[in-house]
Scaffold this motif. Structure first.
Motif, PDB file in Angstrom:
ATOM      1  N   LEU A 280      51.458  25.333  76.284  1.00 13.49           N
ATOM      2  CA  LEU A 280      50.724  24.469  75.353  1.00 13.49           C
ATOM      3  C   LEU A 280      49.302  24.290  75.849  1.00 13.49           C
ATOM      4  CD1 LEU A 280      50.153  21.321  76.492  1.00 13.49           C
ATOM      5  CD2 LEU A 280      52.612  21.109  76.083  1.00 13.49           C
ATOM      6  N   GLU A 281      48.434  23.966  74.912  1.00 11.43           N
ATOM      7  CA  GLU A 281      47.031  23.699  75.213  1.00 11.43           C
ATOM      8  C   GLU A 281      46.655  22.354  74.609  1.00 11.43           C
ATOM      9  OE1 GLU A 281      42.618  25.575  74.178  1.00 11.43           O
ATOM     10  OE2 GLU A 281      44.398  26.870  74.201  1.00 11.43           O
ATOM     11  N   SER A 282      45.907  21.543  75.363  1.00 12.80           N
ATOM     12  CA  SER A 282      45.560  20.221  74.880  1.00 12.80           C
ATOM     13  C   SER A 282      44.213  19.794  75.454  1.00 12.80           C
ATOM     14  CB  SER A 282      46.667  19.223  75.266  1.00 12.80           C
ATOM     15  OG  SER A 282      46.453  17.968  74.637  1.00 12.80           O
ATOM     16  N   ASN A 283      43.964  18.486  75.375  1.00 17.01           N
ATOM     17  CA  ASN A 283      42.729  17.929  75.917  1.00 17.01           C
ATOM     18  C   ASN A 283      43.073  16.647  76.652  1.00 17.01           C
ATOM     19  OD1 ASN A 283      40.216  16.066  75.779  1.00 17.01           O
ATOM     20  ND2 ASN A 283      39.394  18.089  75.290  1.00 17.01           N
ATOM     21  N   THR A 284      42.471  16.451  77.802  1.00 17.71           N
ATOM     22  CA  THR A 284      42.808  15.309  78.644  1.00 17.71           C
ATOM     23  C   THR A 284      42.385  13.971  78.042  1.00 17.71           C
ATOM     24  OG1 THR A 284      40.779  15.771  79.892  1.00 17.71           O
ATOM     25  CG2 THR A 284      42.858  16.578  80.802  1.00 17.71           C
ATOM     26  N   LEU A 292      53.188  12.411  77.765  1.00 17.33           N
ATOM     27  CA  LEU A 292      54.417  12.866  77.124  1.00 17.33           C
ATOM     28  C   LEU A 292      54.804  14.249  77.634  1.00 17.33           C
ATOM     29  CD1 LEU A 292      56.666  12.892  74.971  1.00 17.33           C
ATOM     30  CD2 LEU A 292      54.941  13.629  73.314  1.00 17.33           C
ATOM     31  N   TYR A 293      53.834  15.168  77.684  1.00 17.73           N
ATOM     32  CA  TYR A 293      54.122  16.529  78.148  1.00 17.73           C
ATOM     33  C   TYR A 293      54.619  16.523  79.600  1.00 17.73           C
ATOM     34  CZ  TYR A 293      51.392  17.755  73.984  1.00 17.73           C
ATOM     35  OH  TYR A 293      50.909  17.867  72.702  1.00 17.73           O
ATOM     36  N   ARG A 294      53.975  15.707  80.424  1.00 16.94           N
ATOM     37  CA  ARG A 294      54.412  15.649  81.827  1.00 16.94           C
ATOM     38  C   ARG A 294      55.838  15.096  81.923  1.00 16.94           C
ATOM     39  NH1 ARG A 294      50.087  16.868  84.909  1.00 16.94           N
ATOM     40  NH2 ARG A 294      47.992  16.291  84.172  1.00 16.94           N
ATOM     41  N   LYS A 295      56.135  14.110  81.091  1.00 16.15           N
ATOM     42  CA  LYS A 295      57.487  13.536  81.096  1.00 16.15           C
ATOM     43  C   LYS A 295      58.522  14.573  80.695  1.00 16.15           C
ATOM     44  CE  LYS A 295      59.960   9.424  79.491  1.00 16.15           C
ATOM     45  NZ  LYS A 295      59.860   8.162  78.695  1.00 16.15           N
ATOM     46  N   LEU A 296      58.130  15.484  79.830  1.00 15.84           N
ATOM     47  CA  LEU A 296      59.034  16.542  79.387  1.00 15.84           C
ATOM     48  C   LEU A 296      59.174  17.660  80.414  1.00 15.84           C
ATOM     49  CD1 LEU A 296      57.835  16.715  75.690  1.00 15.84           C
ATOM     50  CD2 LEU A 296      60.166  16.176  76.413  1.00 15.84           C
ATOM     51  N   LYS A 299      53.949  21.465  83.437  1.00 22.84           N
ATOM     52  CA  LYS A 299      53.071  21.451  84.599  1.00 22.84           C
ATOM     53  C   LYS A 299      51.719  22.065  84.224  1.00 22.84           C
ATOM     54  CE  LYS A 299      56.564  20.069  87.162  1.00 22.84           C
ATOM     55  NZ  LYS A 299      56.658  18.664  87.655  1.00 22.84           N
ATOM     56  N   GLU A 300      50.666  21.475  84.771  1.00 26.80           N
ATOM     57  CA  GLU A 300      49.330  21.980  84.475  1.00 26.80           C
ATOM     58  C   GLU A 300      49.102  23.322  85.156  1.00 26.80           C
ATOM     59  OE1 GLU A 300      44.642  20.634  84.960  1.00 26.80           O
ATOM     60  OE2 GLU A 300      46.265  19.221  85.435  1.00 26.80           O
ATOM     61  N   LEU A 301      48.473  24.234  84.448  1.00 29.95           N
ATOM     62  CA  LEU A 301      48.134  25.546  84.994  1.00 29.95           C
ATOM     63  C   LEU A 301      46.824  25.454  85.768  1.00 29.95           C
ATOM     64  CD1 LEU A 301      48.989  27.742  81.889  1.00 29.95           C
ATOM     65  CD2 LEU A 301      50.335  27.464  83.972  1.00 29.95           C
ATOM     66  N   PRO A 302      46.731  26.157  86.908  1.00 30.29           N
ATOM     67  CA  PRO A 302      45.516  26.073  87.721  1.00 30.29           C
ATOM     68  C   PRO A 302      44.305  26.722  87.054  1.00 30.29           C
ATOM     69  CG  PRO A 302      47.029  27.711  88.599  1.00 30.29           C
ATOM     70  CD  PRO A 302      47.776  26.986  87.534  1.00 30.29           C
ATOM     71  N   GLU A 303      44.543  27.729  86.233  1.00 31.69           N
ATOM     72  CA  GLU A 303      43.463  28.391  85.505  1.00 31.69           C
ATOM     73  C   GLU A 303      43.798  28.361  84.028  1.00 31.69           C
ATOM     74  OE1 GLU A 303      42.609  32.289  86.853  1.00 31.69           O
ATOM     75  OE2 GLU A 303      42.556  31.738  88.989  1.00 31.69           O
ATOM     76  N   TYR A 304      42.779  28.267  83.216  1.00 35.11           N
ATOM     77  CA  TYR A 304      43.054  28.271  81.782  1.00 35.11           C
ATOM     78  C   TYR A 304      41.939  28.971  81.043  1.00 35.11           C
ATOM     79  CZ  TYR A 304      39.826  24.277  81.585  1.00 35.11           C
ATOM     80  OH  TYR A 304      38.735  23.472  81.691  1.00 35.11           O
ATOM     81  N   ASP A 312      40.873  21.614  77.236  1.00 40.67           N
ATOM     82  CA  ASP A 312      40.440  21.534  78.637  1.00 40.67           C
ATOM     83  C   ASP A 312      41.627  21.439  79.595  1.00 40.67           C
ATOM     84  OD1 ASP A 312      41.328  18.935  78.394  1.00 40.67           O
ATOM     85  OD2 ASP A 312      39.456  18.002  79.042  1.00 40.67           O
ATOM     86  N   ILE A 313      42.840  21.643  79.056  1.00 39.33           N
ATOM     87  CA  ILE A 313      44.016  21.677  79.908  1.00 39.33           C
ATOM     88  C   ILE A 313      45.068  22.564  79.245  1.00 39.33           C
ATOM     89  CG2 ILE A 313      44.986  19.584  78.846  1.00 39.33           C
ATOM     90  CD1 ILE A 313      46.266  18.941  81.559  1.00 39.33           C
ATOM     91  N   GLN A 314      45.717  23.376  80.062  1.00 41.19           N
ATOM     92  CA  GLN A 314      46.830  24.195  79.610  1.00 41.19           C
ATOM     93  C   GLN A 314      48.015  23.947  80.503  1.00 41.19           C
ATOM     94  OE1 GLN A 314      44.952  28.124  79.569  1.00 41.19           O
ATOM     95  NE2 GLN A 314      44.682  27.980  77.348  1.00 41.19           N
ATOM     96  N   MET A 315      49.205  23.935  79.917  1.00 42.93           N
ATOM     97  CA  MET A 315      50.401  23.562  80.652  1.00 42.93           C
ATOM     98  C   MET A 315      51.556  24.500  80.319  1.00 42.93           C
ATOM     99  SD  MET A 315      50.122  19.406  80.008  1.00 42.93           S
ATOM    100  CE  MET A 315      51.011  18.900  81.482  1.00 42.93           C
TER     101      MET A 315
END
Length: 322
Positions: A280-284, A292-296, A299-304, A312-315
């Motif tokens: 998934l891709e989102s914004n902080t 919610l995503y973290r609860k599910l 994990k955040e990807l180091p590079e995106y 600005d964040i991919q998980m």
């Protein structure tokens, strides 16, 4: 009759019924005080009784002992002082302040009150025996339980549970197209502008999501669509089977757990299809969504490498080791 009214309302009118019972007992209390020649107002009783141990006390200590506010006890003390039932004395432990104690008239009244209280106690016991219920013990239980969780909190939990149970998660059909587009458009335009790829997907989800084997799930609450989430197929070369995308929940339907249920539905569907990982891709800025995503388990990807300017964040969520 009043009893007929309460038969209709049931236990939801407990506040009204308790107030009426309190009014009845308070009215009787005035008559009982008169019967024994005790010149007390019912509201004075807790303060007066606290002073019957003949220990001078401060307003603060009495308020703490009887569970009433300092202003309330202060007002009662002034009324009792005006009637000559109490007097102010210098605190022996701290001579800079005053405390209150029963006056001579107050002590004489206390002697009559002791007799009254014995008789009242016997009357209460007789009433309890006749009713077959120990109301005093029940009140103690209610006070203990309500101090742990208020009636407001209990009703709020029940309301939330009922509303959550009224949410259904269904498969997308054409009649939900407008809702799918508008729910996503609304949240995106709250923070950013729609990007070309947004418009393509929202205008034609059949082509960009469903035709490739994807799924869209819709949350229905009170007969209307209030949330959506898509499971979009991805190129296996990316390392992911599916993307969780286009999650949107109507602002007036939040706090019903809809976002969590939609995401779980998408994840369960991905797992049922044998997926290894979901992206998934989102914004902080979307703090509740990221939480919610973290609860599910995402994990955040180091590079995106964002597909959207706002990203600005991919998980990722790993579903299996295969």
């Amino acid at each position: 009759m009043v009893s007929d009214f309460f038969e209709k309302t049931g236990k939801v009118a407990i506040g009204t019924r308790l107030r009426m019972l309190t009014d009845t007992i308070t009215h009787n209390a005035d008559d009982i005080y008169s019967l024994y020649g005790v010149g007390l107002k019912p509201k004075w009783f807790p303060v007066f009784y606290s002073l019957m141990d003949e220990q001078p006390k401060s307003i603060t200590s009495i308020a703490r002992e009887i569970g009433q506010s300092h202003p309330s006890v202060s007002t009662i003390a002034k009324e009792m002082l005006a009637k000559g039932l109490i007097e102010e004395v210098v605190d022996e432990k701290d001579r800079r302040r005053s405390v209150i104690s029963l006056s001579e008239d107050g002590r004489k009244m206390a002697e009559r009150l002791i007799v009254q209280l014995r008789d009242v106690g016997r009357a209460v016991e007789e009433l309890s025996a006749q009713s077959g219920h120990d109301l005093w013990a029940a009140i103690g239980d209610w006070e203990r339980l309500l101090s742990a969780k208020s009636m407001y909190e209990r009703v709020k939990e029940i309301k939330s549970g009922r509303e959550r149970a009224e949410v259904d998660i269904v498969e997308y059909i054409d009649e939900y197209h407008d809702a799918f587009r508008e729910l996503n458009r609304n949240w995106i335009e709250t923070y950013w502008q729609l990007e070309p790829h947004d418009i393509e997907v929202l205008d034609n989800p059949d082509k960009y999501i469903l035709a490739g084997g994807g799924r869209i799930f819709v949350a229905i609450y009170q007969g209307r669509p209030v949330g959506v989430c898509a499971l979009c197929p991805m190129d296996r070369a990316s390392g992911y089977d599916y993307e969780l995308a286009k999650l949107a929940v109507s602002p007036d339907a939040r706090r019903l757990g809809i976002g969590m249920r939609l995401c779980r539905k998408v994840i369960d569907q991905a797992a049922a299809c044998g997926a290894h990982a979901v992206f998934l891709e989102s914004n902080t800025r979307l703090k509740s969504a990221i939480a919610l995503y973290r609860k599910l388990g995402f994990k955040e990807l180091p590079e995106y490498h964002p597909a959207y300017e706002r990203g600005d964040i991919q998980m990722e969520l790993i579903l299996s080791d295969c």
